[in-house]
Design a protein around this motif. Structure first.
Motif, short mmCIF file in Angstrom:
data_model
loop_
_atom_site.label_atom_id
_atom_site.label_comp_id
_atom_site.label_asym_id
_atom_site.label_seq_id
_atom_site.Cartn_x
_atom_site.Cartn_y
_atom_site.Cartn_z
N PHE A 18 59.36 59.28 24.43
CA PHE A 18 57.94 58.82 24.64
C PHE A 18 57.18 58.91 23.61
O PHE A 18 55.60 57.52 24.18
N ASP A 19 56.68 58.61 22.37
CA ASP A 19 55.75 58.19 21.33
C ASP A 19 56.51 56.80 21.02
O ASP A 19 55.66 56.98 19.21
N ASP A 52 51.88 47.09 40.11
CA ASP A 52 51.58 48.45 39.27
C ASP A 52 52.74 48.73 38.48
O ASP A 52 52.48 48.37 37.34
N THR A 53 53.71 48.87 39.02
CA THR A 53 54.73 49.30 38.08
C THR A 53 55.97 47.93 37.29
O THR A 53 56.05 48.76 36.27
N ALA A 54 55.66 47.15 38.19
CA ALA A 54 55.64 46.09 37.39
C ALA A 54 54.45 45.63 36.13
O ALA A 54 55.29 45.50 34.88
N GLU A 55 53.38 46.51 36.34
CA GLU A 55 52.25 46.06 35.32
C GLU A 55 52.91 47.14 33.91
O GLU A 55 52.79 47.08 32.51
N VAL A 56 53.29 48.30 34.89
CA VAL A 56 54.07 49.71 33.43
C VAL A 56 55.43 49.47 32.72
O VAL A 56 54.76 48.36 31.63
N VAL A 57 56.07 48.06 33.43
CA VAL A 57 57.60 47.42 33.16
C VAL A 57 56.34 46.18 31.91
O VAL A 57 57.06 45.75 30.51
N ARG A 59 54.08 45.95 30.55
CA ARG A 59 53.37 46.88 28.91
C ARG A 59 54.37 46.95 28.39
O ARG A 59 54.59 47.12 27.11
N LEU A 60 55.53 48.36 28.63
CA LEU A 60 56.45 48.87 27.87
C LEU A 60 57.66 47.68 27.06
O LEU A 60 57.85 47.84 25.94
N GLU A 61 57.87 46.10 27.63
CA GLU A 61 58.62 45.56 27.09
C GLU A 61 57.29 44.37 25.73
O GLU A 61 58.38 44.15 24.91
N VAL A 69 51.15 53.94 28.10
CA VAL A 69 51.42 53.01 29.27
C VAL A 69 51.11 54.44 30.43
O VAL A 69 50.78 53.68 30.99
N ALA A 70 51.75 55.56 30.39
CA ALA A 70 50.85 56.37 30.86
C ALA A 70 49.81 56.92 31.38
O ALA A 70 48.56 57.02 32.19
N ALA A 71 48.89 56.53 29.91
CA ALA A 71 47.25 57.10 29.62
C ALA A 71 46.55 55.60 30.16
O ALA A 71 45.74 56.16 31.11
#
Length: 121
Positions: A18-19, A52-57, A59-61, A69-71
């Motif tokens: 996760f880090d 919202d999930t697409a935005e999470v992905v 950010r990960l990408e 991303v979780a924060a």
């Protein structure tokens, strides 16, 4: 006699990472109404998620760590993100680069519904 140590499962590996940024393949995004189709054109692997999930992905990408991303998600949406579930799904879909797998070096092709065999006529 010693017993063999248990083999670490994918869940334990995911939690321990996760880090660190998640090395994702280049993904394409197709927003349609109130959902987003995202996936890998090179292997025809796609899923449909909320914006919202697409935005999470995204950010990960972009290189953010799952914890970062979780924060962001919790501050933005007022609820916790299930990182373990999300990362397991990304692995299952083949979106995560494994080991020394290099990113595909190609020009980004915009995704449209014809790539997916979808017609909104």
């Amino acid at each position: 006699m010693t017993q063999p140590s248990p083999t670490p499962n994918a869940s334990a590996t995911i939690v321990s990472s996760f880090d660190r940024p998640v090395p994702l393949h280049r993904l394409v995004y197709l927003p349609e109404r109130d959902e987003v189709t995202l996936g890998r054109v090179d292997v025809d692997s796609y899923c449909v998620v909320g914006p919202d999930t697409a935005e999470v992905v995204r950010r990960l990408e972009g290189g953010a760590t799952p914890h970062a991303v979780a924060a962001w998600y919790e501050a933005e949406h007022g609820e916790r993100l299930d990182l373990e579930h999300l990362l397991a799904a990304l692995h299952e879909l083949g979106f995560v680069r494994l080991g020394d797998e290099a990113p595909i070096d190609r020009k980004s092709t915009p995704l449209n519904s014809s790539h997916l065999g979808i017609s909104y006529a």
